[in-house]
Scaffold this motif. Structure first.
Motif, PDB file in Angstrom:
ATOM      1  N   PRO A  10      11.491  -4.060   2.835  1.00 13.58           N
ATOM      2  CA  PRO A  10      10.741  -5.112   2.838  1.00 13.58           C
ATOM      3  C   PRO A  10       9.717  -4.919   3.841  1.00 13.58           C
ATOM      4  O   PRO A  10       8.550  -6.005   3.890  1.00 13.58           O
ATOM      5  CB  PRO A  10      11.535  -6.170   3.118  1.00 13.58           C
ATOM      6  CG  PRO A  10      12.867  -5.678   3.616  1.00 13.58           C
ATOM      7  CD  PRO A  10      12.936  -4.372   2.885  1.00 13.58           C
ATOM      8  N   ALA A  11       9.876  -4.215   4.985  1.00 11.81           N
ATOM      9  CA  ALA A  11       9.007  -4.357   6.109  1.00 11.81           C
ATOM     10  C   ALA A  11       7.744  -3.307   5.627  1.00 11.81           C
ATOM     11  O   ALA A  11       6.549  -3.655   6.249  1.00 11.81           O
ATOM     12  CB  ALA A  11       9.523  -3.559   7.347  1.00 11.81           C
ATOM     13  N   VAL A  12       7.883  -2.396   4.778  1.00  8.86           N
ATOM     14  CA  VAL A  12       6.711  -1.304   4.380  1.00  8.86           C
ATOM     15  C   VAL A  12       6.205  -1.681   3.072  1.00  8.86           C
ATOM     16  O   VAL A  12       5.208  -1.103   2.819  1.00  8.86           O
ATOM     17  CB  VAL A  12       6.996   0.098   4.523  1.00  8.86           C
ATOM     18  CG1 VAL A  12       7.589   0.477   6.150  1.00  8.86           C
ATOM     19  CG2 VAL A  12       8.210   0.317   3.561  1.00  8.86           C
ATOM     20  N   ILE A  13       6.852  -2.525   2.354  1.00  7.49           N
ATOM     21  CA  ILE A  13       6.452  -2.709   0.954  1.00  7.49           C
ATOM     22  C   ILE A  13       4.831  -3.183   0.639  1.00  7.49           C
ATOM     23  O   ILE A  13       4.143  -3.120  -0.073  1.00  7.49           O
ATOM     24  CB  ILE A  13       7.516  -3.257  -0.053  1.00  7.49           C
ATOM     25  CG1 ILE A  13       6.915  -3.353  -1.456  1.00  7.49           C
ATOM     26  CG2 ILE A  13       7.302  -4.813   0.375  1.00  7.49           C
ATOM     27  CD1 ILE A  13       7.058  -1.820  -2.050  1.00  7.49           C
ATOM     28  N   HIS A  14       4.614  -3.995   1.897  1.00  4.39           N
ATOM     29  CA  HIS A  14       3.152  -4.672   1.627  1.00  4.39           C
ATOM     30  C   HIS A  14       2.141  -3.567   1.787  1.00  4.39           C
ATOM     31  O   HIS A  14       1.104  -4.047   1.189  1.00  4.39           O
ATOM     32  CB  HIS A  14       3.077  -5.774   2.746  1.00  4.39           C
ATOM     33  CG  HIS A  14       4.299  -6.651   2.817  1.00  4.39           C
ATOM     34  ND1 HIS A  14       5.371  -6.414   3.542  1.00  4.39           N
ATOM     35  CD2 HIS A  14       4.356  -7.911   2.329  1.00  4.39           C
ATOM     36  CE1 HIS A  14       6.128  -7.624   3.221  1.00  4.39           C
ATOM     37  NE2 HIS A  14       5.508  -8.352   2.461  1.00  4.39           N
ATOM     38  N   ALA A  15       2.290  -2.501   2.254  1.00  2.00           N
ATOM     39  CA  ALA A  15       1.116  -1.648   2.512  1.00  2.00           C
ATOM     40  C   ALA A  15       0.778  -1.229   0.992  1.00  2.00           C
ATOM     41  O   ALA A  15      -0.507  -1.498   0.760  1.00  2.00           O
ATOM     42  CB  ALA A  15       1.432  -0.448   3.178  1.00  2.00           C
ATOM     43  N   THR A  50      -0.933   5.280  -2.591  1.00  2.00           N
ATOM     44  CA  THR A  50       0.373   6.365  -3.319  1.00  2.00           C
ATOM     45  C   THR A  50       1.331   6.513  -2.414  1.00  2.00           C
ATOM     46  O   THR A  50       2.608   6.793  -2.508  1.00  2.00           O
ATOM     47  CB  THR A  50      -0.184   7.039  -4.176  1.00  2.00           C
ATOM     48  OG1 THR A  50      -1.093   6.764  -4.985  1.00  2.00           O
ATOM     49  CG2 THR A  50       0.694   8.074  -4.745  1.00  2.00           C
ATOM     50  N   VAL A  51       1.014   7.068  -1.216  1.00  2.00           N
ATOM     51  CA  VAL A  51       1.736   7.755  -0.292  1.00  2.00           C
ATOM     52  C   VAL A  51       2.585   6.513   0.289  1.00  2.00           C
ATOM     53  O   VAL A  51       3.862   6.607   0.533  1.00  2.00           O
ATOM     54  CB  VAL A  51       0.923   8.611   0.978  1.00  2.00           C
ATOM     55  CG1 VAL A  51       2.019   8.579   2.219  1.00  2.00           C
ATOM     56  CG2 VAL A  51       0.390   9.703   0.777  1.00  2.00           C
ATOM     57  N   SER A  89       4.994   3.599  -9.363  1.00  2.00           N
ATOM     58  CA  SER A  89       4.528   4.611  -8.317  1.00  2.00           C
ATOM     59  C   SER A  89       4.127   5.877  -9.035  1.00  2.00           C
ATOM     60  O   SER A  89       3.179   6.800  -8.563  1.00  2.00           O
ATOM     61  CB  SER A  89       5.643   4.900  -7.246  1.00  2.00           C
ATOM     62  OG  SER A  89       6.047   3.656  -6.789  1.00  2.00           O
ATOM     63  N   LEU A  90       4.820   6.272  -9.882  1.00  2.00           N
ATOM     64  CA  LEU A  90       4.519   7.709 -10.610  1.00  2.00           C
ATOM     65  C   LEU A  90       3.206   7.756 -11.328  1.00  2.00           C
ATOM     66  O   LEU A  90       2.517   8.486 -11.223  1.00  2.00           O
ATOM     67  CB  LEU A  90       5.408   7.986 -11.556  1.00  2.00           C
ATOM     68  CG  LEU A  90       7.029   8.485 -11.232  1.00  2.00           C
ATOM     69  CD1 LEU A  90       8.103   8.610 -12.112  1.00  2.00           C
ATOM     70  CD2 LEU A  90       6.808   9.580 -10.256  1.00  2.00           C
ATOM     71  N   GLY A  91       2.901   6.305 -11.827  1.00  2.00           N
ATOM     72  CA  GLY A  91       1.597   6.227 -12.430  1.00  2.00           C
ATOM     73  C   GLY A  91       0.326   6.158 -11.312  1.00  2.00           C
ATOM     74  O   GLY A  91      -0.552   6.948 -11.590  1.00  2.00           O
TER      75      GLY A  91
END
Length: 222
Positions: A10-15, A50-51, A89-91
Motif C-alpha cells: 500500500p505504500a508504493v501502489i500509488h506510484a 510500468t516499473v 501490469s502485463l498490459g
C-alpha cells in the motif's frame, strides 16, 4: 513504529496509479494535437509507471501471503484484486515495449485509457478488502479471520528473503485460485466482486472489533 513487510504494497501502489494514467493522457495529447514532445513525455512515463507497477505487484504478491484471508469473501476479493492488477501490469509492459520503438497511436491510447479505468476497479477492491473486511490491519484481534500474520519489519535482514519467497508463494496461490475458478471447481464467494447489490451484511472488521470490545468490557476492570 516499524513498518512491516506487508505494508510495502500500500505504500508504493500509488506510484503506478498516478504515472500510468498520466502516460496515457500524454500519449492522447500527442495523438490529438500532433505535438510529439508529448510523445516523448508519455514514453518516459510509461517506463516509470510500468516499473513501479511491477514492483508494486511483487510487493502485493508477498503481502497476500502475510495477511489473514480466512474469510471466503475477503480471500476472493484479494484474488480478484491481484489477478486484475497482474493483467493490467502485463498490459502496461506490452504498451511500454511498443512505445519504446514506436510513436503513440489512437488504438494504443484507447487501450491505455481502458486499462487505467480497469485499474480503478481493482484499486477499489483492494481498498474494500482493507477498510471493509479488515485485511492487513495490524490491530485486529489475534483470533479474527482478517488482519495480518505480522511479517518481518521492512528494514530487517529477513525482509528481502521474505519478500521473494512470499511473492513466489503469492504467484502459486494466484494461479491455483484462477485455475480452480475457471475450471468451475471453486466459484467466487458471494460479494467478492464488490458489485453485488444490496450487500448489507456486517463487515468482518466490524464483527471482529465488536467482539474484541465486548470481551474487553467483560473482563477488564473499569
Amino acid at each position: 513504529m516499524k513498518m512491516l513487510l506487508h505494508e510495502l504494497h500500500p505504500a508504493v501502489i500509488h506510484a503506478p496509479l498516478v504515472l500510468l494514467p498520466t502516460a496515457a493522457v500524454a500519449d492522447l495529447i500527442a495523438v490529438s494535437s500532433g505535438d510529439w514532445a508529448w510523445a516523448r513525455v508519455g514514453r518516459r512515463l510509461w517506463v516509470a509507471g510500468t516499473v513501479s507497477a511491477l514492483f508494486s505487484g511483487v510487493a502485493g504478491l508477498a503481502a497476500s501471503q502475510e495477511v489473514k484471508l480466512e474469510e471466503p469473501r475477503a480471500r476472493d476479493m484479494v484474488f480478484l484484486h491481484g489477478l486484475g492488477n497482474a493483467v493490467i501490469s502485463l498490459g502496461a509492459l506490452g504498451v511500454t515495449l511498443w512505445r519504446l520503438r514506436r510513436p503513440p497511436t489512437l488504438g494504443q491510447c484507447v487501450i491505455g485509457v481502458l486499462a487505467n479505468v480497469a485499474a480503478l476497479y481493482t484499486a477499489s477492491l483492494g481498498g474494500r478488502a482493507v477498510y471493509e473486511l479488515g485485511v492487513g490491519i495490524n490491530p485486529m484481534p489475534k483470533d479474527a479471520e482478517a488482519g495480518t500474520f505480522k511479517g518481518p519489519p521492512l528494514l530487517s535482514r529477513e525482509a528481502p528473503a521474505a519478500l521473494v519467497s512470499d511473492a513466489l508463494r503469492g504467484v502459486r496461490w494466484l494461479l491455483g485460485r484462477a485455475r480452480s475458478l475457471f475450471s468451475g471447481a471453486h466459484p467466487l464467494a458471494p460479494g467478492a466482486s464488490g458489485v453485488r447489490p444490496g450487500n448489507q451484511e456486517p463487515s468482518v472488521a466490524n464483527e471482529a472489533l465488536a467482539g474484541s470490545a465486548t470481551y474487553e468490557a467483560a473482563v477488564l476492570p473499569t
